[in-house]
Scaffold this motif. Structure first.
Motif, PDB file in Angstrom:
ATOM      1  N   GLY A  64      39.031 -61.155  44.332  1.00  0.00           N
ATOM      2  CA  GLY A  64      37.866 -60.330  44.027  1.00  0.00           C
ATOM      3  C   GLY A  64      37.306 -59.716  45.302  1.00  0.00           C
ATOM      4  N   TYR A  65      36.888 -58.496  45.200  1.00  0.00           N
ATOM      5  CA  TYR A  65      36.405 -57.735  46.356  1.00  0.00           C
ATOM      6  C   TYR A  65      35.254 -58.442  47.065  1.00  0.00           C
ATOM      7  N   ASP A  66      34.295 -58.918  46.300  1.00  0.00           N
ATOM      8  CA  ASP A  66      33.095 -59.505  46.922  1.00  0.00           C
ATOM      9  C   ASP A  66      33.354 -60.872  47.550  1.00  0.00           C
ATOM     10  N   MET A 124      42.825 -51.672  37.663  1.00  0.00           N
ATOM     11  CA  MET A 124      41.624 -51.143  37.001  1.00  0.00           C
ATOM     12  C   MET A 124      40.474 -52.140  37.093  1.00  0.00           C
ATOM     13  N   HIS A 125      40.778 -53.412  36.974  1.00  0.00           N
ATOM     14  CA  HIS A 125      39.746 -54.440  37.102  1.00  0.00           C
ATOM     15  C   HIS A 125      39.123 -54.391  38.501  1.00  0.00           C
ATOM     16  N   MET A 179      33.631 -50.216  42.282  1.00  0.00           N
ATOM     17  CA  MET A 179      32.726 -49.091  41.994  1.00  0.00           C
ATOM     18  C   MET A 179      31.329 -49.586  41.637  1.00  0.00           C
ATOM     19  N   ASP A 180      31.247 -50.752  41.015  1.00  0.00           N
ATOM     20  CA  ASP A 180      29.947 -51.330  40.696  1.00  0.00           C
ATOM     21  C   ASP A 180      29.168 -51.693  41.953  1.00  0.00           C
ATOM     22  N   ASP A 231      29.910 -50.337  45.284  1.00  0.00           N
ATOM     23  CA  ASP A 231      30.028 -49.414  46.411  1.00  0.00           C
ATOM     24  C   ASP A 231      29.736 -47.977  45.964  1.00  0.00           C
ATOM     25  N   LYS A 232      28.540 -47.485  46.312  1.00  0.00           N
ATOM     26  CA  LYS A 232      28.148 -46.138  45.873  1.00  0.00           C
ATOM     27  C   LYS A 232      29.008 -45.052  46.520  1.00  0.00           C
ATOM     28  N   ASP A 233      29.476 -45.281  47.734  1.00  0.00           N
ATOM     29  CA  ASP A 233      30.349 -44.299  48.384  1.00  0.00           C
ATOM     30  C   ASP A 233      31.668 -44.177  47.637  1.00  0.00           C
ATOM     31  N   LEU A 234      32.200 -45.299  47.174  1.00  0.00           N
ATOM     32  CA  LEU A 234      33.430 -45.271  46.399  1.00  0.00           C
ATOM     33  C   LEU A 234      33.204 -44.545  45.075  1.00  0.00           C
ATOM     34  N   ARG A 235      32.079 -44.789  44.426  1.00  0.00           N
ATOM     35  CA  ARG A 235      31.762 -44.080  43.175  1.00  0.00           C
ATOM     36  C   ARG A 235      31.775 -42.570  43.410  1.00  0.00           C
ATOM     37  N   LYS A 236      31.212 -42.142  44.512  1.00  0.00           N
ATOM     38  CA  LYS A 236      31.160 -40.707  44.833  1.00  0.00           C
ATOM     39  C   LYS A 236      32.571 -40.147  45.020  1.00  0.00           C
ATOM     40  N   ILE A 237      33.419 -40.875  45.722  1.00  0.00           N
ATOM     41  CA  ILE A 237      34.796 -40.428  45.960  1.00  0.00           C
ATOM     42  C   ILE A 237      35.563 -40.339  44.641  1.00  0.00           C
TER      43      ILE A 237
END
Length: 198
Positions: A19-21, A108-109, A115-116, A118-124
């Motif tokens: 998991g990323y976090d 996808m998971h 994305m939940d 990291d707002k920069d990733l959401r923007k990309i």
């Protein structure tokens, strides 16, 4: 073996496995066997690192899929079948970890988790969707010119609907088997094509 590629592949596997976090930069540095100085020459944060992972694996797959339909000379229906076939066939292989393959559900998971957070990733990811929708819109316009698609359908609205259908199916694929995901996306696309094609 290129250092940047080693870092990206190692981080990707660590993020998938734990998991990323729950993965620290120190853990990634330890797994690569690099010094902190060598690592920080390439990346200064997990956010930078996950953005590179997404660009390398997710955006490359999307770009290849969209590129395969852009100006291909195929019918609109053939282009849509190619899109959903390619979207479903995400299997990521590594140069440095040849015994490990990441499938669509795992990716996808991870993408949704990141994305939940990291707002920069959401923007990309949003910017990539705009490019995808633009290419789909072009394919729809070509389909109208070739009298394959009803001309009373708004091209932008339809491109956004196709994108949302594919994305929604991909997001729900985390809870479905590969076969169920394939059947669902195929059914959704076929229903849409039946409604809009002449």
């Amino acid at each position: 073996m290129e250092t940047m590629e080693l870092i990206i592949e190692t981080a990707f596997l660590a993020f998938i496995e734990n998991g990323y976090d729950r993965v620290s930069l120190n853990e990634i540095i330890r797994r690569t066997g690099l010094t902190k100085g060598a690592f920080y020459h390439y990346f200064t944060s997990k956010s930078e690192l996950i953005q590179e992972v997404v660009k390398k694996y997710f955006f490359t797959h999307i770009s290849n899929t969209i590129g395969a339909i852009d100006g291909s000379g195929e019918t609109f229906r053939e282009k849509m079948v190619k899109i959903y076939s390619n979207v479903l066939n995400v299997n990521i292989k590594f140069n440095n970890y040849q015994d490990r393959i990441i499938d669509r559900n795992e990716f996808m998971h991870l993408l949704q988790e990141c994305m939940d957070m990291d707002k920069d990733l959401r923007k990309i990811v949003f910017e990539q969707q705009i490019k995808t929708i633009s290419t789909m819109r072009k394919a729809i316009e070509e389909g109208k010119i070739n009298r394959e698609i009803r001309d009373d359908v708004d091209s932008l609205d339809l491109a956004e609907l196709i994108n949302a259908t594919v994305r929604g199916t991909m997001i729900s694929s985390v809870t479905l088997s590969k076969k169920e995901t394939e059947e669902k996306l195929k059914k959704n696309m076929e229903t849409m094509l039946t409604l809009i094609c002449i």
